[in-house]
Motif scaffolding. Structure first.
Motif, PDB file in Angstrom:
ATOM      1  N   VAL A  57     -80.048  -8.427  17.983  1.00 41.92           N
ATOM      2  CA  VAL A  57     -81.159  -7.646  18.511  1.00 41.92           C
ATOM      3  C   VAL A  57     -81.336  -7.901  20.009  1.00 41.92           C
ATOM      4  N   ILE A  58     -81.187  -9.154  20.431  1.00 42.55           N
ATOM      5  CA  ILE A  58     -81.286  -9.456  21.864  1.00 42.55           C
ATOM      6  C   ILE A  58     -80.228  -8.678  22.642  1.00 42.55           C
ATOM      7  N   GLU A  59     -79.014  -8.634  22.109  1.00 40.41           N
ATOM      8  CA  GLU A  59     -77.961  -7.836  22.755  1.00 40.41           C
ATOM      9  C   GLU A  59     -78.392  -6.391  22.923  1.00 40.41           C
ATOM     10  N   ASN A  60     -78.910  -5.805  21.849  1.00 41.26           N
ATOM     11  CA  ASN A  60     -79.291  -4.390  21.888  1.00 41.26           C
ATOM     12  C   ASN A  60     -80.485  -4.141  22.801  1.00 41.26           C
ATOM     13  N   GLN A  61     -81.453  -5.046  22.764  1.00 38.09           N
ATOM     14  CA  GLN A  61     -82.665  -4.840  23.545  1.00 38.09           C
ATOM     15  C   GLN A  61     -82.483  -5.138  25.023  1.00 38.09           C
ATOM     16  N   ARG A  62     -81.666  -6.147  25.333  1.00 36.36           N
ATOM     17  CA  ARG A  62     -81.529  -6.605  26.718  1.00 36.36           C
ATOM     18  C   ARG A  62     -80.270  -6.105  27.403  1.00 36.36           C
ATOM     19  N   GLY A  63     -79.308  -5.649  26.612  1.00 36.21           N
ATOM     20  CA  GLY A  63     -78.045  -5.256  27.206  1.00 36.21           C
ATOM     21  C   GLY A  63     -77.170  -6.433  27.581  1.00 36.21           C
ATOM     22  N   TRP A  64     -77.491  -7.614  27.068  1.00 40.44           N
ATOM     23  CA  TRP A  64     -76.690  -8.805  27.326  1.00 40.44           C
ATOM     24  C   TRP A  64     -75.526  -8.868  26.343  1.00 40.44           C
ATOM     25  N   PHE A 118     -85.794 -31.514  26.112  1.00 36.87           N
ATOM     26  CA  PHE A 118     -85.546 -30.088  25.898  1.00 36.87           C
ATOM     27  C   PHE A 118     -86.731 -29.253  26.367  1.00 36.87           C
ATOM     28  N   ASP A 119     -86.419 -28.002  26.701  1.00 35.32           N
ATOM     29  CA  ASP A 119     -87.433 -26.962  26.858  1.00 35.32           C
ATOM     30  C   ASP A 119     -87.410 -26.118  25.587  1.00 35.32           C
ATOM     31  N   TYR A 120     -88.552 -25.968  24.940  1.00 37.80           N
ATOM     32  CA  TYR A 120     -88.642 -25.221  23.684  1.00 37.80           C
ATOM     33  C   TYR A 120     -89.056 -23.785  23.985  1.00 37.80           C
ATOM     34  N   LEU A 121     -88.337 -22.836  23.366  1.00 33.32           N
ATOM     35  CA  LEU A 121     -88.427 -21.439  23.778  1.00 33.32           C
ATOM     36  C   LEU A 121     -89.065 -20.524  22.746  1.00 33.32           C
ATOM     37  N   GLY A 122     -89.242 -20.996  21.512  1.00 35.86           N
ATOM     38  CA  GLY A 122     -89.860 -20.162  20.493  1.00 35.86           C
ATOM     39  C   GLY A 122     -89.215 -20.345  19.141  1.00 35.86           C
ATOM     40  N   THR A 123     -89.772 -19.666  18.158  1.00 32.70           N
ATOM     41  CA  THR A 123     -89.303 -19.785  16.781  1.00 32.70           C
ATOM     42  C   THR A 123     -89.039 -18.405  16.195  1.00 32.70           C
ATOM     43  N   ALA A 273     -87.381  -9.895  20.176  1.00 38.13           N
ATOM     44  CA  ALA A 273     -86.424  -9.761  19.074  1.00 38.13           C
ATOM     45  C   ALA A 273     -87.061 -10.111  17.737  1.00 38.13           C
ATOM     46  N   VAL A 274     -87.836 -11.201  17.701  1.00 35.02           N
ATOM     47  CA  VAL A 274     -88.467 -11.618  16.442  1.00 35.02           C
ATOM     48  C   VAL A 274     -89.422 -10.551  15.927  1.00 35.02           C
ATOM     49  N   ALA A 275     -90.037  -9.815  16.839  1.00 40.97           N
ATOM     50  CA  ALA A 275     -90.980  -8.761  16.437  1.00 40.97           C
ATOM     51  C   ALA A 275     -90.291  -7.497  15.943  1.00 40.97           C
ATOM     52  N   SER A 276     -88.965  -7.433  16.018  1.00 46.01           N
ATOM     53  CA  SER A 276     -88.241  -6.198  15.703  1.00 46.01           C
ATOM     54  C   SER A 276     -88.132  -5.969  14.201  1.00 46.01           C
ATOM     55  N   PRO A 277     -87.976  -4.711  13.779  1.00 48.39           N
ATOM     56  CA  PRO A 277     -87.754  -4.419  12.352  1.00 48.39           C
ATOM     57  C   PRO A 277     -86.487  -5.057  11.817  1.00 48.39           C
ATOM     58  N   GLU A 278     -85.448  -5.173  12.660  1.00 45.29           N
ATOM     59  CA  GLU A 278     -84.191  -5.750  12.202  1.00 45.29           C
ATOM     60  C   GLU A 278     -84.365  -7.210  11.796  1.00 45.29           C
ATOM     61  N   ALA A 280     -87.260  -8.608  11.028  1.00 43.62           N
ATOM     62  CA  ALA A 280     -88.158  -8.615   9.866  1.00 43.62           C
ATOM     63  C   ALA A 280     -87.359  -8.438   8.583  1.00 43.62           C
ATOM     64  N   ARG A 281     -86.378  -7.548   8.616  1.00 39.55           N
ATOM     65  CA  ARG A 281     -85.530  -7.321   7.444  1.00 39.55           C
ATOM     66  C   ARG A 281     -84.673  -8.554   7.150  1.00 39.55           C
ATOM     67  N   ALA A 282     -84.114  -9.160   8.188  1.00 37.41           N
ATOM     68  CA  ALA A 282     -83.296 -10.361   7.991  1.00 37.41           C
ATOM     69  C   ALA A 282     -84.123 -11.513   7.422  1.00 37.41           C
ATOM     70  N   ALA A 283     -85.356 -11.643   7.885  1.00 37.05           N
ATOM     71  CA  ALA A 283     -86.234 -12.705   7.375  1.00 37.05           C
ATOM     72  C   ALA A 283     -86.544 -12.485   5.898  1.00 37.05           C
ATOM     73  N   ARG A 284     -86.791 -11.228   5.524  1.00 36.52           N
ATOM     74  CA  ARG A 284     -87.037 -10.935   4.104  1.00 36.52           C
ATOM     75  C   ARG A 284     -85.812 -11.268   3.269  1.00 36.52           C
ATOM     76  N   GLN A 285     -84.643 -10.886   3.768  1.00 39.05           N
ATOM     77  CA  GLN A 285     -83.413 -11.142   3.027  1.00 39.05           C
ATOM     78  C   GLN A 285     -83.119 -12.635   2.919  1.00 39.05           C
ATOM     79  N   ALA A 286     -83.581 -13.417   3.917  1.00 34.97           N
ATOM     80  CA  ALA A 286     -83.397 -14.871   3.890  1.00 34.97           C
ATOM     81  C   ALA A 286     -84.548 -15.575   3.182  1.00 34.97           C
TER      82      ALA A 286
END
Length: 322
Positions: A57-64, A118-123, A273-278, A280-286
């Motif tokens: 999702v980060i790739e798709n959203q950021r173009g990285w 470390f610098d903590y960046l999110g969950t 990315a975490v807020a994305s539907p993709e 959300a679907r992966a979290a449900r599947q996991a």
């Protein structure tokens, strides 16, 4: 069913605390080449599956261009050591569980890193732990696990790290049994040992669920405050007389002293990315909850976990597991 409302409330309170802080640096850093996310566990496990979804999702959203790399072993500490030692330029970060930072530095006589390195960046979300056994095993709940260990002399636990060993050690001390720990490189490998009859039980954070639903694996206890929705008839460990409940997160970290603009960009990219539907679907599947604590609240979570685990370590008997 799991208490989604309670989980949502916890995240809301933490996020409110985060948003009350001064505004972060502008999140407009743009890497000029591929960035890398090191996943601190083996391929196929829950952390790997959900982490790769976020990277896509980060790739798709950021173009990285985001390269994901599994570096399992030693419960995530091998990968964490690499992150601690790299240059803080933002080109490489890691994905771990909170226990890698809140627990593992305190179980070594010569730790290679400490939480403040470390610098903590999110969950991404929290990990829904369960104690599971094979379908053909006589172990169906805590009582039968204890009976099996007493009749045989011991049982075996496949473990990805010290977290699982500490849980096993507390149960071993409570019931006066022996639990022999077999270390693996990730939760998928641990599950395979149970599926193949090479280990009696394992503690898994989600990768086990399809095998539970298919009947190949039996959940014998939820190691959380609430029963799990996929197995509502399986009691929690506390309901079975064991005062243990785990709180752990899928957490991103980089080396300490990331430049403010780079850190803010990674935090924003993870949050979006975490807020994305993709995802959300992966979290449900996991079978995991989803929610981003953000950088500041993630660091506070590590401090909270450190206090808990240090207390557990102090209480642990040296012979609880071997």
């Amino acid at each position: 069913m799991r208490n989604w409302a309670r989980t949502t409330l916890v995240f809301a309170v933490l996020l409110a605390a985060l948003h009350s802080l001064p505004a972060a640096a502008q999140a407009n850093w743009d890497p000029r080449r591929s960035v890398r996310i090191i996943i601190g566990f083996g391929a196929g496990g829950t952390t790997d599956v959900i982490g790769r979804a976020v990277a896509k999702v980060i790739e798709n959203q950021r173009g990285w261009t985001v390269i994901t790399e599994n570096k399992g072993g030693a419960g995530g500490t091998i990968a964490a050591t690499e992150i601690r030692n790299i240059r803080p330029d933002g080109m490489t970060i890691g994905l771990f569980s909170t226990s890698v930072f809140g627990l593992d530095p305190y179980i070594s006589d010569h730790p290679r890193y400490m939480p403040d390195d470390f610098d903590y960046l999110g969950t991404i979300g929290s990990i829904e732990y369960a104690l599971v056994a094979g379908r053909a095993s006589p172990i169906t709940d805590i009582a039968s696990m204890v009976a099996t260990a007493r009749s045989r002399g011991f049982i075996t636990l496949s473990a990805t790290g010290r977290l699982q060993e500490l849980v096993a050690g507390r149960m071993a001390r409570q019931f006066g049994i022996e639990i022999v720990s077999v270390q693996t490189r990730g939760s998928a490998e641990s599950l395979q040992l149970v599926l193949g009859g090479h280990a009696d039980v394992t503690i898994s954070g989600g990768v086990h669920v399809p095998a539970v639903l298919s009947g190949d694996i039996r959940s014998i206890g939820a190691i959380t405050d609430e029963r799990h929705g996929y197995a509502p008839d399986v009691r929690t460990l506390r309901e079975q007389g064991v005062d243990i409940s785990l709180r752990n997160f899928f957490m991103y970290a980089g080396p300490r002293n990331l430049p403010p603009e780079i850190r803010a960009t990674w935090e924003a990219a993870i949050d979006q990315a975490v807020a994305s539907p993709e995802v959300a679907r992966a979290a449900r599947q996991a079978y995991s909850t989803r929610g981003n604590l953000g950088g500041v609240a993630s660091a506070e979570e590590i401090r909270t976990q450190s206090l808990l685990w240090r207390r557990w370590i102090a209480e642990a008997a040296p012979q609880a597991t071997r």
